[in-house]
Design a protein around this motif. Structure first.
Motif, short mmCIF file in Angstrom:
data_model
loop_
_atom_site.label_atom_id
_atom_site.label_comp_id
_atom_site.label_asym_id
_atom_site.label_seq_id
_atom_site.Cartn_x
_atom_site.Cartn_y
_atom_site.Cartn_z
N LEU A 125 7.58 -35.37 -3.64
CA LEU A 125 6.20 -35.51 -3.20
C LEU A 125 5.26 -34.85 -4.21
CD1 LEU A 125 6.66 -34.67 0.57
CD2 LEU A 125 6.25 -36.91 -0.44
N PRO A 126 4.01 -35.30 -4.28
CA PRO A 126 3.06 -34.67 -5.20
C PRO A 126 2.85 -33.19 -4.86
CG PRO A 126 2.24 -36.78 -4.43
CD PRO A 126 3.44 -36.45 -3.59
N MET A 127 2.65 -32.42 -5.88
CA MET A 127 2.40 -30.99 -5.70
C MET A 127 0.92 -30.75 -5.47
SD MET A 127 4.85 -29.45 -8.66
CE MET A 127 4.15 -27.85 -8.39
N ASN A 128 0.62 -29.67 -4.81
CA ASN A 128 -0.77 -29.27 -4.58
C ASN A 128 -1.27 -28.54 -5.83
OD1 ASN A 128 -3.24 -28.41 -3.73
ND2 ASN A 128 -2.49 -27.32 -1.92
N THR A 129 -2.03 -29.26 -6.61
CA THR A 129 -2.62 -28.68 -7.83
C THR A 129 -4.11 -28.44 -7.64
OG1 THR A 129 -2.93 -30.90 -8.71
CG2 THR A 129 -0.90 -29.74 -9.31
N VAL A 130 -4.57 -28.29 -6.43
CA VAL A 130 -5.98 -28.06 -6.06
C VAL A 130 -6.79 -29.34 -6.26
CG1 VAL A 130 -8.02 -26.65 -6.37
CG2 VAL A 130 -5.75 -25.62 -6.62
N VAL A 131 -6.75 -29.88 -7.47
CA VAL A 131 -7.48 -31.12 -7.78
C VAL A 131 -6.44 -32.24 -7.86
CG1 VAL A 131 -8.98 -32.33 -9.37
CG2 VAL A 131 -9.26 -29.86 -9.02
N LEU A 132 -6.60 -33.24 -7.00
CA LEU A 132 -5.64 -34.34 -6.93
C LEU A 132 -6.36 -35.68 -7.05
CD1 LEU A 132 -3.46 -33.09 -3.94
CD2 LEU A 132 -2.94 -32.89 -6.36
N PHE A 133 -5.67 -36.62 -7.68
CA PHE A 133 -6.20 -37.99 -7.82
C PHE A 133 -5.23 -38.94 -7.09
CE2 PHE A 133 -7.74 -35.66 -11.48
CZ PHE A 133 -9.10 -35.96 -11.49
N VAL A 134 -5.72 -39.52 -6.01
CA VAL A 134 -4.90 -40.42 -5.18
C VAL A 134 -5.04 -41.85 -5.69
CG1 VAL A 134 -4.45 -41.27 -2.86
CG2 VAL A 134 -5.21 -38.90 -3.21
N PRO A 135 -3.91 -42.56 -5.98
CA PRO A 135 -4.01 -43.95 -6.45
C PRO A 135 -4.53 -44.88 -5.35
CG PRO A 135 -1.87 -42.99 -6.95
CD PRO A 135 -2.53 -42.06 -5.99
N GLN A 136 -5.01 -46.03 -5.83
CA GLN A 136 -5.50 -47.05 -4.90
C GLN A 136 -4.34 -47.60 -4.07
OE1 GLN A 136 -8.70 -47.88 -4.51
NE2 GLN A 136 -8.23 -49.33 -2.87
N GLN A 137 -4.61 -47.96 -2.80
CA GLN A 137 -3.64 -48.51 -1.86
C GLN A 137 -2.52 -47.52 -1.53
OE1 GLN A 137 -5.62 -50.97 -0.66
NE2 GLN A 137 -3.71 -52.09 -0.26
N GLU A 138 -2.86 -46.23 -1.55
CA GLU A 138 -1.94 -45.21 -1.08
C GLU A 138 -2.68 -44.24 -0.18
OE1 GLU A 138 0.28 -43.12 -3.97
OE2 GLU A 138 1.40 -44.88 -4.70
N ALA A 139 -1.95 -43.69 0.77
CA ALA A 139 -2.51 -42.70 1.71
C ALA A 139 -1.60 -41.47 1.71
CB ALA A 139 -2.63 -43.29 3.11
#
Length: 352
Positions: A35-49
């Motif tokens: 799973l993605p790590m919490n790096t404070v600033v995150l960029f979520v890809p399109q068509q993902e939740a």
């Protein structure tokens, strides 16, 4: 104090690797190895939740784009794909209404509508949807006979989709469509189906041949009927034309004879007409005498066969008796002549 907490959180996040909790299979590569790590600033890809938990409790769902999280407290728990997902439903056995065992598999197309329900509503969504599709397929096949399974394939797919959607609403998943890939029947059933198809084709061929024979017979009878009608009409027209021609010939002969008699009467009324009549009677007598015994063996002869002058005298006596003027004969002749002239004038007018 805050700086020390952030540093400690960063160390803990770097050393911590969460096991994947996505319901998609690794073979289909719908999720990463971690799973993605919490790096404070995150960029979520399109068509993902991305589903975020704060201190072990659901907090919010990250939308595509830029997002901020609090270290240590916030954790990305699930990553759900909002694209249309394809799942192969494994082959399974099912019994039709007429007790025929079938081997059938399919393909399921679905999409996540509510990431929260898909994450917390069911432990393994893929397994749950697959099992639901299989059980629904067996249930729907049990309502149909073997022939209807092949004919009503589209309605079978729609019934399976409707049944899956009724149960998957609580999971936040929407089944878009279900397609049956292959239907395998036992070898003996396949042979019987082949024999049935051949018998049906022979039946159709026999029916078509009989219909063709019937149509041919009808056409031949109709042709004979039309030929007889045309022949009768032609014979009728021929008889009418023949009768018309004979009538015209009779009229023409009568007209010619009338003219001949008229001309002969004029000739006899002239000088030496009696001598000419005597000569004509003598010639006709000699000609008739020369034809005796040519057409028949039985001949009736008068007693004075060689007395030509006597025969001529007798004929002239008869002619003189008939040629005696009758009272009113001149008037009748004049009226006859006028009527003939009037008829000729009318005929000329009609021709014009």
């Amino acid at each position: 104090m805050l700086r020390s907490l952030c540093r400690a959180g960063g160390i803990l996040l770097q050393s911590q690797r969460s096991t994947p909790r996505l319901w998609v299979t690794p073979a289909q590569q719908r999720w990463a190895s971690s799973l993605p790590m919490n790096t404070v600033v995150l960029f979520v890809p399109q068509q993902e939740a991305w589903v975020v938990e704060r201190m072990g409790r659901f907090h919010r769902i990250l939308e595509p784009g830029l997002n901020f999280l609090i270290p240590v407290l916030d954790r990305i728990r699930y990553v759900q794909s909002l694209k249309e997902i394809v799942i192969d439903v494994p082959e399974q056995s099912a019994v039709s209404l007429d007790n025929v065992t079938l081997q059938i598999d399919g393909v399921l197309y679905l999409r996540i509508l509510d990431p929260f329900k898909a994450s917390y509503g069911v432990e393994d969504p893929e397994y749950a949807v697959t099992q639901l599709a299989q059980t629904t397929m067996r249930s729907e096949l049990g309502k149909l006979t073997l022939d209807k399974v092949f004919r009503e394939r589209e309605s079978l797919n729609s019934n399976i989709v409707h049944s899956i959607n009724q149960a998957s609403d609580e999971w936040g998943i929407r089944c878009l469509r279900y397609e049956i890939k292959d239907i395998h029947v036992p070898p003996r059933v396949k042979e019987s189906m082949q024999m049935q198809v051949e018998a049906e084709r022979k039946k159709r061929a026999t029916v078509l041949e009989s219909e063709g024979t019937r149509e041919a017979a009808i056409n031949v009878a109709e042709g004979c009927k039309q030929a007889q009608i045309l022949a009768s009409e032609g014979e009728k027209a021929e008889q009418i034309n023949r009768a018309t021609g004979e009538a015209q010939a009779i009229l023409a002969k009568a007209e010619a004879k009338s003219q001949a008699i008229h001309v002969l009467s004029k000739a006899l009324s002239q000088q030496n007409g009696d001598a000419a009549a005597s000569l004509s009677v003598a010639e006709q007598y000699v000609s008739a005498f020369s034809k005796l015994a040519k057409e028949s063996n039985t001949v009736l002869l008068p007693t004075s066969t060689g007395d030509v002058s006597g025969m001529v005298t007798q004929a002239m006596t008869i002619y003189s008796t008939l040629a005696k003027p009758r009272p009113g004969a001149a008037v009748e002749l004049e009226e006859e002549r006028k009527s003939e002239e009037l008829e000729k004038q009318q005929q000329q007018q009609q021709q014009q």
